[in-house]
Design a protein around this motif. Structure first.
Motif, PDB file in Angstrom:
ATOM      1  N   ARG A  32       0.750  -1.131   0.146  1.00 26.63           N
ATOM      2  CA  ARG A  32       0.044   0.002   0.065  1.00 26.63           C
ATOM      3  C   ARG A  32       0.807   1.399  -0.118  1.00 26.63           C
ATOM      4  O   ARG A  32       0.458   2.251  -0.579  1.00 26.63           O
ATOM      5  CB  ARG A  32      -1.062   0.012   1.354  1.00 26.63           C
ATOM      6  N   ALA A  33       1.963   1.391   0.765  1.00 31.26           N
ATOM      7  CA  ALA A  33       2.887   2.396   0.753  1.00 31.26           C
ATOM      8  C   ALA A  33       3.503   2.490  -0.497  1.00 31.26           C
ATOM      9  O   ALA A  33       3.579   3.972  -1.059  1.00 31.26           O
ATOM     10  CB  ALA A  33       4.050   2.326   1.841  1.00 31.26           C
ATOM     11  N   ARG A  37       3.100   5.711  -3.088  1.00 33.03           N
ATOM     12  CA  ARG A  37       4.250   6.444  -3.423  1.00 33.03           C
ATOM     13  C   ARG A  37       3.957   6.592  -4.958  1.00 33.03           C
ATOM     14  O   ARG A  37       4.594   7.662  -5.627  1.00 33.03           O
ATOM     15  CB  ARG A  37       5.675   5.772  -3.254  1.00 33.03           C
ATOM     16  N   GLY A  38       3.591   5.606  -5.615  1.00 33.46           N
ATOM     17  CA  GLY A  38       3.383   5.932  -7.086  1.00 33.46           C
ATOM     18  C   GLY A  38       2.146   7.015  -7.392  1.00 33.46           C
ATOM     19  O   GLY A  38       2.445   7.755  -8.280  1.00 33.46           O
ATOM     20  N   ALA A  45       3.360  15.375  -6.013  1.00 34.48           N
ATOM     21  CA  ALA A  45       3.366  15.357  -4.572  1.00 34.48           C
ATOM     22  C   ALA A  45       4.763  15.084  -4.031  1.00 34.48           C
ATOM     23  O   ALA A  45       5.432  14.336  -4.629  1.00 34.48           O
ATOM     24  CB  ALA A  45       2.359  14.839  -3.987  1.00 34.48           C
ATOM     25  N   ASP A  46       5.130  15.633  -2.974  1.00 33.44           N
ATOM     26  CA  ASP A  46       6.422  15.141  -2.044  1.00 33.44           C
ATOM     27  C   ASP A  46       6.444  13.707  -1.906  1.00 33.44           C
ATOM     28  O   ASP A  46       5.783  13.155  -1.048  1.00 33.44           O
ATOM     29  CB  ASP A  46       6.649  16.101  -1.084  1.00 33.44           C
ATOM     30  N   THR A  47       7.587  13.002  -2.184  1.00 30.44           N
ATOM     31  CA  THR A  47       7.455  11.661  -1.977  1.00 30.44           C
ATOM     32  C   THR A  47       8.572  11.348  -1.055  1.00 30.44           C
ATOM     33  O   THR A  47       8.817  10.092  -0.955  1.00 30.44           O
ATOM     34  CB  THR A  47       7.707  10.889  -3.240  1.00 30.44           C
ATOM     35  N   ARG A  75       2.015   1.182 -11.549  1.00 35.87           N
ATOM     36  CA  ARG A  75       0.745   0.919 -11.980  1.00 35.87           C
ATOM     37  C   ARG A  75       0.068   2.092 -11.403  1.00 35.87           C
ATOM     38  O   ARG A  75      -0.725   2.835 -12.245  1.00 35.87           O
ATOM     39  CB  ARG A  75       0.067  -0.353 -11.237  1.00 35.87           C
ATOM     40  N   ALA A  76       0.201   2.766 -10.128  1.00 37.17           N
ATOM     41  CA  ALA A  76      -0.544   3.611  -9.604  1.00 37.17           C
ATOM     42  C   ALA A  76      -0.038   4.927 -10.078  1.00 37.17           C
ATOM     43  O   ALA A  76      -1.068   5.955 -10.601  1.00 37.17           O
ATOM     44  CB  ALA A  76       0.022   3.634  -7.957  1.00 37.17           C
ATOM     45  N   LYS A  77       1.324   5.145 -10.556  1.00 32.67           N
ATOM     46  CA  LYS A  77       1.748   6.450 -11.227  1.00 32.67           C
ATOM     47  C   LYS A  77       1.168   6.363 -12.818  1.00 32.67           C
ATOM     48  O   LYS A  77       0.648   7.555 -13.342  1.00 32.67           O
ATOM     49  CB  LYS A  77       3.204   6.187 -11.534  1.00 32.67           C
ATOM     50  N   ARG A  78       0.960   5.349 -13.445  1.00 29.01           N
ATOM     51  CA  ARG A  78       0.207   5.250 -14.762  1.00 29.01           C
ATOM     52  C   ARG A  78      -1.139   5.564 -14.557  1.00 29.01           C
ATOM     53  O   ARG A  78      -1.616   6.276 -15.312  1.00 29.01           O
ATOM     54  CB  ARG A  78       0.278   3.887 -15.303  1.00 29.01           C
ATOM     55  N   GLN A  79      -1.883   5.247 -13.475  1.00 28.94           N
ATOM     56  CA  GLN A  79      -3.081   5.230 -13.359  1.00 28.94           C
ATOM     57  C   GLN A  79      -3.476   7.173 -13.073  1.00 28.94           C
ATOM     58  O   GLN A  79      -4.570   7.500 -13.488  1.00 28.94           O
ATOM     59  CB  GLN A  79      -3.985   4.888 -12.193  1.00 28.94           C
ATOM     60  N   THR A  80      -2.399   7.837 -12.727  1.00 31.13           N
ATOM     61  CA  THR A  80      -2.717   9.128 -12.540  1.00 31.13           C
ATOM     62  C   THR A  80      -2.954   9.956 -13.635  1.00 31.13           C
ATOM     63  O   THR A  80      -3.166  11.266 -13.709  1.00 31.13           O
ATOM     64  CB  THR A  80      -1.521   9.877 -11.534  1.00 31.13           C
TER      65      THR A  80
END
Length: 113
Positions: A32-33, A37-38, A45-47, A75-80
């Protein structure tokens, strides 16, 4: 007297070991973390706090979990990039990820919620 000293030393080591285990995130929280991060990276945002947490918690993980964490962040970064997902991901970053963005490896960051 020596027996008592050895017994107290053993108890101290046992307590220290259990305290160290209590600060280790579960694999699910680690993943989840990484997702958080992604999302944070994709939204600009600041990571820094997430990076520190993931680095601190990643040391004792098996390779499969580390790889899944990297995949989850990607995957999460692509979703953004998906305009339809922005609002939901922004809400996830503000609420679900807040526990992991507390910094380091202490406090709320290790609480499984």
């Amino acid at each position: 007297m020596k027996v008592a000293i050895i017994a107290f030393a053993a108890l101290g080591l046992a307590a220290a070991g259990s305290a160290a285990a209590a600060t280790r995130m579960s694999d699910v929280d680690y993943l989840r973390a990484n997702r958080c991060r992604g999302i944070a990276a994709g939204m600009g945002a600041d990571t820094a706090s997430l990076d520190a947490l993931i680095k601190a918690q990643g040391g004792a993980r098996i390779d499969v979990i580390l790889r899944h964490g990297e995949e989850e962040a990607s995957r999460a970064k692509r979703q953004t990039a998906d305009a339809n997902m922005k609002e939901r991901l922004s809400a996830e970053l503000a609420s679900g990820c807040a526990a992991y963005m507390g910094g380091g490896s202490g406090g709320k960051a290790v609480a499984s919620q």
